[in-house]
Write a protein that holds these residues in place. Structure first.
Motif, PDB file in Angstrom:
ATOM      1  N   ARG A  36       0.827  -1.348   0.003  1.00  0.00           N
ATOM      2  CA  ARG A  36       0.089  -0.021  -0.173  1.00  0.00           C
ATOM      3  C   ARG A  36       0.781   1.130   0.189  1.00  0.00           C
ATOM      4  NH1 ARG A  36      -4.430  -0.431  -2.342  1.00  0.00           N
ATOM      5  NH2 ARG A  36      -5.168  -2.554  -2.123  1.00  0.00           N
ATOM      6  N   HIS A  37       2.236   1.141   0.536  1.00  0.00           N
ATOM      7  CA  HIS A  37       2.957   2.402   0.879  1.00  0.00           C
ATOM      8  C   HIS A  37       3.515   2.461  -0.790  1.00  0.00           C
ATOM      9  CE1 HIS A  37       2.442   3.186   4.849  1.00  0.00           C
ATOM     10  NE2 HIS A  37       3.007   1.897   5.289  1.00  0.00           N
ATOM     11  N   LEU A  38       3.907   1.567  -1.528  1.00  0.00           N
ATOM     12  CA  LEU A  38       4.620   1.456  -2.555  1.00  0.00           C
ATOM     13  C   LEU A  38       3.610   1.812  -3.744  1.00  0.00           C
ATOM     14  CD1 LEU A  38       6.873  -1.745  -2.472  1.00  0.00           C
ATOM     15  CD2 LEU A  38       7.666   0.722  -2.289  1.00  0.00           C
ATOM     16  N   GLU A  39       2.385   1.642  -3.863  1.00  0.00           N
ATOM     17  CA  GLU A  39       1.456   2.001  -4.912  1.00  0.00           C
ATOM     18  C   GLU A  39       1.316   3.529  -5.132  1.00  0.00           C
ATOM     19  OE1 GLU A  39      -2.413   0.150  -4.110  1.00  0.00           O
ATOM     20  OE2 GLU A  39      -2.860   1.990  -3.091  1.00  0.00           O
ATOM     21  N   VAL A  40       1.584   4.091  -4.157  1.00  0.00           N
ATOM     22  CA  VAL A  40       1.402   5.693  -4.490  1.00  0.00           C
ATOM     23  C   VAL A  40       2.474   6.057  -5.509  1.00  0.00           C
ATOM     24  CG1 VAL A  40       0.596   6.212  -2.083  1.00  0.00           C
ATOM     25  CG2 VAL A  40       2.943   6.186  -2.716  1.00  0.00           C
ATOM     26  N   LEU A  41       3.302   5.211  -5.629  1.00  0.00           N
ATOM     27  CA  LEU A  41       4.444   5.506  -6.856  1.00  0.00           C
ATOM     28  C   LEU A  41       3.942   5.394  -8.355  1.00  0.00           C
ATOM     29  CD1 LEU A  41       7.635   3.940  -5.073  1.00  0.00           C
ATOM     30  CD2 LEU A  41       7.106   6.422  -5.088  1.00  0.00           C
ATOM     31  N   HIS A 301     -21.342   1.617 -20.975  1.00  0.00           N
ATOM     32  CA  HIS A 301     -22.010   3.036 -20.925  1.00  0.00           C
ATOM     33  C   HIS A 301     -21.247   3.970 -19.932  1.00  0.00           C
ATOM     34  CE1 HIS A 301     -25.370   0.943 -22.643  1.00  0.00           C
ATOM     35  NE2 HIS A 301     -25.332   0.005 -21.901  1.00  0.00           N
ATOM     36  N   LYS A 302     -20.353   4.633 -20.243  1.00  0.00           N
ATOM     37  CA  LYS A 302     -19.329   5.558 -19.557  1.00  0.00           C
ATOM     38  C   LYS A 302     -20.161   6.473 -18.926  1.00  0.00           C
ATOM     39  CE  LYS A 302     -16.109   3.757 -22.194  1.00  0.00           C
ATOM     40  NZ  LYS A 302     -15.562   2.553 -21.801  1.00  0.00           N
ATOM     41  N   PRO A 303     -19.605   6.670 -17.360  1.00  0.00           N
ATOM     42  CA  PRO A 303     -20.389   7.543 -16.361  1.00  0.00           C
ATOM     43  C   PRO A 303     -20.213   9.120 -16.896  1.00  0.00           C
ATOM     44  CG  PRO A 303     -18.552   6.524 -15.566  1.00  0.00           C
ATOM     45  CD  PRO A 303     -18.648   5.877 -16.906  1.00  0.00           C
ATOM     46  N   ALA A 304     -20.970   9.750 -16.486  1.00  0.00           N
ATOM     47  CA  ALA A 304     -20.863  11.189 -16.900  1.00  0.00           C
ATOM     48  C   ALA A 304     -19.895  11.929 -16.041  1.00  0.00           C
ATOM     49  CB  ALA A 304     -22.112  11.911 -17.135  1.00  0.00           C
ATOM     50  N   LYS A 305     -19.800  11.210 -14.694  1.00  0.00           N
ATOM     51  CA  LYS A 305     -18.842  11.808 -13.741  1.00  0.00           C
ATOM     52  C   LYS A 305     -18.556  10.728 -13.045  1.00  0.00           C
ATOM     53  CE  LYS A 305     -19.921  15.750 -11.886  1.00  0.00           C
ATOM     54  NZ  LYS A 305     -20.793  16.949 -11.266  1.00  0.00           N
ATOM     55  N   VAL A 306     -17.152  10.718 -12.589  1.00  0.00           N
ATOM     56  CA  VAL A 306     -16.289   9.913 -11.827  1.00  0.00           C
ATOM     57  C   VAL A 306     -16.007  10.641 -10.555  1.00  0.00           C
ATOM     58  CG1 VAL A 306     -14.486   8.479 -11.486  1.00  0.00           C
ATOM     59  CG2 VAL A 306     -15.596   8.532 -13.753  1.00  0.00           C
ATOM     60  N   LEU A 307     -16.388   9.956  -9.272  1.00  0.00           N
ATOM     61  CA  LEU A 307     -15.949  10.652  -7.862  1.00  0.00           C
ATOM     62  C   LEU A 307     -14.564  10.097  -7.699  1.00  0.00           C
ATOM     63  CD1 LEU A 307     -19.314  10.423  -6.233  1.00  0.00           C
ATOM     64  CD2 LEU A 307     -18.431  12.261  -7.539  1.00  0.00           C
ATOM     65  N   SER A 308     -13.814  10.723  -7.062  1.00  0.00           N
ATOM     66  CA  SER A 308     -12.222  10.408  -6.392  1.00  0.00           C
ATOM     67  C   SER A 308     -12.441   9.546  -5.433  1.00  0.00           C
ATOM     68  CB  SER A 308     -11.548  11.594  -6.338  1.00  0.00           C
ATOM     69  OG  SER A 308     -11.875  11.996  -5.044  1.00  0.00           O
ATOM     70  N   PRO A 309     -11.538   8.763  -5.026  1.00  0.00           N
ATOM     71  CA  PRO A 309     -11.622   8.066  -3.807  1.00  0.00           C
ATOM     72  C   PRO A 309     -11.754   8.868  -2.430  1.00  0.00           C
ATOM     73  CG  PRO A 309      -9.714   7.154  -4.963  1.00  0.00           C
ATOM     74  CD  PRO A 309     -10.213   8.436  -5.685  1.00  0.00           C
ATOM     75  N   ILE A 317      -6.431   1.893   4.844  1.00  0.00           N
ATOM     76  CA  ILE A 317      -5.435   2.092   3.607  1.00  0.00           C
ATOM     77  C   ILE A 317      -4.435   2.906   4.461  1.00  0.00           C
ATOM     78  CG2 ILE A 317      -4.890   2.943   1.454  1.00  0.00           C
ATOM     79  CD1 ILE A 317      -7.668   2.391   0.409  1.00  0.00           C
ATOM     80  N   GLY A 318      -4.988   3.731   5.206  1.00  0.00           N
ATOM     81  CA  GLY A 318      -4.115   4.733   5.839  1.00  0.00           C
ATOM     82  C   GLY A 318      -4.110   6.037   5.315  1.00  0.00           C
ATOM     83  N   GLN A 319      -3.369   7.061   5.740  1.00  0.00           N
ATOM     84  CA  GLN A 319      -3.321   8.261   5.171  1.00  0.00           C
ATOM     85  C   GLN A 319      -2.588   8.225   3.813  1.00  0.00           C
ATOM     86  OE1 GLN A 319      -1.701  10.889   8.269  1.00  0.00           O
ATOM     87  NE2 GLN A 319      -3.603  11.045   9.433  1.00  0.00           N
ATOM     88  N   ARG A 320      -3.096   9.183   3.003  1.00  0.00           N
ATOM     89  CA  ARG A 320      -2.640   9.578   1.642  1.00  0.00           C
ATOM     90  C   ARG A 320      -2.519  11.200   1.446  1.00  0.00           C
ATOM     91  NH1 ARG A 320      -3.623   5.298  -2.003  1.00  0.00           N
ATOM     92  NH2 ARG A 320      -2.407   3.346  -1.089  1.00  0.00           N
ATOM     93  N   ILE A 323      -5.449  12.472  -0.503  1.00  0.00           N
ATOM     94  CA  ILE A 323      -6.643  12.111  -0.103  1.00  0.00           C
ATOM     95  C   ILE A 323      -7.052  13.358   0.752  1.00  0.00           C
ATOM     96  CG2 ILE A 323      -8.491  10.625   1.009  1.00  0.00           C
ATOM     97  CD1 ILE A 323      -7.724   9.758  -1.735  1.00  0.00           C
ATOM     98  N   ARG A 324      -7.425  14.445   0.275  1.00  0.00           N
ATOM     99  CA  ARG A 324      -7.724  15.621   1.492  1.00  0.00           C
ATOM    100  C   ARG A 324      -8.559  15.807   2.341  1.00  0.00           C
ATOM    101  NH1 ARG A 324      -5.934  20.720  -2.749  1.00  0.00           N
ATOM    102  NH2 ARG A 324      -3.679  19.804  -3.406  1.00  0.00           N
ATOM    103  N   ARG A 325      -9.840  15.351   1.843  1.00  0.00           N
ATOM    104  CA  ARG A 325     -10.839  15.714   2.650  1.00  0.00           C
ATOM    105  C   ARG A 325     -12.011  14.420   2.053  1.00  0.00           C
ATOM    106  NH1 ARG A 325     -15.152  20.673   1.983  1.00  0.00           N
ATOM    107  NH2 ARG A 325     -16.186  20.328   3.836  1.00  0.00           N
ATOM    108  N   PRO A 326     -11.808  13.350   2.930  1.00  0.00           N
ATOM    109  CA  PRO A 326     -12.755  12.142   2.598  1.00  0.00           C
ATOM    110  C   PRO A 326     -14.165  12.515   3.124  1.00  0.00           C
ATOM    111  CG  PRO A 326     -10.760  11.476   3.993  1.00  0.00           C
ATOM    112  CD  PRO A 326     -10.824  12.886   3.977  1.00  0.00           C
ATOM    113  N   ARG A 327     -14.980  11.968   2.310  1.00  0.00           N
ATOM    114  CA  ARG A 327     -16.672  12.597   2.190  1.00  0.00           C
ATOM    115  C   ARG A 327     -17.261  11.246   3.044  1.00  0.00           C
ATOM    116  NH1 ARG A 327     -16.430  17.612  -0.463  1.00  0.00           N
ATOM    117  NH2 ARG A 327     -14.492  17.667  -1.186  1.00  0.00           N
ATOM    118  N   LEU A 328     -17.050  10.270   2.543  1.00  0.00           N
ATOM    119  CA  LEU A 328     -17.297   8.790   3.322  1.00  0.00           C
ATOM    120  C   LEU A 328     -16.194   7.999   3.781  1.00  0.00           C
ATOM    121  CD1 LEU A 328     -20.104   7.613   0.731  1.00  0.00           C
ATOM    122  CD2 LEU A 328     -20.622   7.655   3.177  1.00  0.00           C
TER     123      LEU A 328
END
Length: 340
Positions: A36-41, A301-309, A317-320, A323-328
């Motif tokens: 999980r730490h490595l995947e941010v690369l 059928h491609k979505p018209a909008k995609v929400l970030s994680p 997963i831990g802090q990233r 990921i500035r402001r988690p909503r859910l």
């Protein structure tokens, strides 16, 4: 420019080497913290400058994708990927108010999930979901009398719909597409203009507002958004109606959050319900049940909008930094206790 391209190439080679090394070692990709730490690369890609200037919709006005250069802010088909900082929440609020919308929020609370999660889900929705808008909550449960009584804000309503509890948790998950399709063709479809469908084992932690609205909305899965396409857990059994061929698929979407207009969701739920029924008739079950069929639908059928994680994040997963402001936030999973 040449230097920048060279650095990008070396970065790409670097993360490919990491992935190949992990593959050869046979490490469980989704459990070891070091992975999980490595995947941010792993680079997410870059939104072309020409496309950035065109990103706007009826709910956010002009978007600011350049404000988040460290993440991917658009899709190959021109849909925005919404991250904190790429939109003005005040503009989104004004746009929604002007359109005089009613927004539905559906959730299934069956079995022990009702007592464990529903109260917190609804309480947090009252604080953070579509503030200032008309909202109707639809709770689907086999025990309507057990739904907690709660005081709702102005222009907020709660509907409770009885469902028959399935024998297995997998069937509960898979049957919701047909149940949602029927509800969207009934009172829910008459009451709401746009609807979000969410899992109950999570809670709102920050404003989830009109910036998330669109004709069809998909959610990037928090556990998979950095991984290349060949590692994503799409259904690959060609016998299944949810199957994607090797090389197919854009992103891996999470079934815990999806939404859109009533008409668009009627199409999505019909597709998934029919696919699930076809698989059942053949004695098949897709790898990730209704989520596999949802991913097949959004590939076709491609979505018209995609929400970030940020809009549906797992604390496990831990802090990233991105990921500035988690909503859910996902609640702790207690499957051994809840799924029997």
């Amino acid at each position: 420019m040449a230097l920048k391209e060279g650095l990008r190439t070396w970065k790409r080679i670097f993360w490919w080497l990491i992935l190949l090394t992990l593959g050869f070692l046979g490490l469980p990709l989704y459990r070891l913290h070091i992975v999980r730490h490595l995947e941010v690369l792993i680079p997410m890609g870059v939104c072309p400058s020409a496309r950035m200037a065109l990103l706007r919709d009826n709910f956010t006005g002009l978007l600011r994708p350049w404000a988040r250069p460290e993440v991917l802010t658009c899709t190959s088909w021109g849909a925005p990927i919404i991250w904190d900082g790429t939109f003005d929440p005040d503009v989104a609020q004004q746009q929604a108010v002007q359109q005089n919308l009613t927004i539905g929020l559906t959730v299934f609370a069956v079995g022990r999930y009702l007592e464990k999660y529903l109260a917190r889900f609804l309480d947090s929705a009252e604080q953070h979901f579509m503030g200032g808008q008309r909202v109707v909550y639809y709770v689907f449960t086999e025990r309507p009398a057990a739904v907690p009584r709660m005081e709702l804000g102005p222009d907020r309503r709660l509907r409770v719909e009885r469902v028959v509890r399935a024998r297995r948790w997998q069937d509960v998950s898979m049957q919701r597409m047909r149940t949602l399709h029927e509800a969207l063709g009934g009172r829910l479809g008459r009451e709401a203009h746009f609807v979000f469908c969410m899992d109950v084992d999570q809670h709102f932690s920050s404003a989830f507002g009109p910036e998330a609205l669109a004709e069809s909305v998909a959610q990037l899965h928090a556990w998979h958004y950095h991984w290349p396409r060949w590692l994503l857990p799409f259904e690959r059994d060609a016998r299944s109606a949810a199957a994607l061929a090797p090389g197919d698929g854009d992103f891996y979407y999470h079934a815990a959050v999806f939404g859109g207009s009533v008409a668009a969701l009627r199409g999505l739920t019909a597709h998934c319900a029919q696919g699930l029924q076809r698989d059942q008739a053949r004695g098949l079950e897709a790898r990730w049940h209704d989520e596999s069929h949802l991913n097949k639908f959004f590939w076709l059928h491609k979505p018209a909008k995609v929400l970030s994680p940020e809009f549906c994040w797992s604390p496990d997963i831990g802090q990233r930094a991105e990921i500035r402001r988690p909503r859910l936030l996902w609640a702790p999973k207690e499957y051994a206790l809840l799924r029997h």
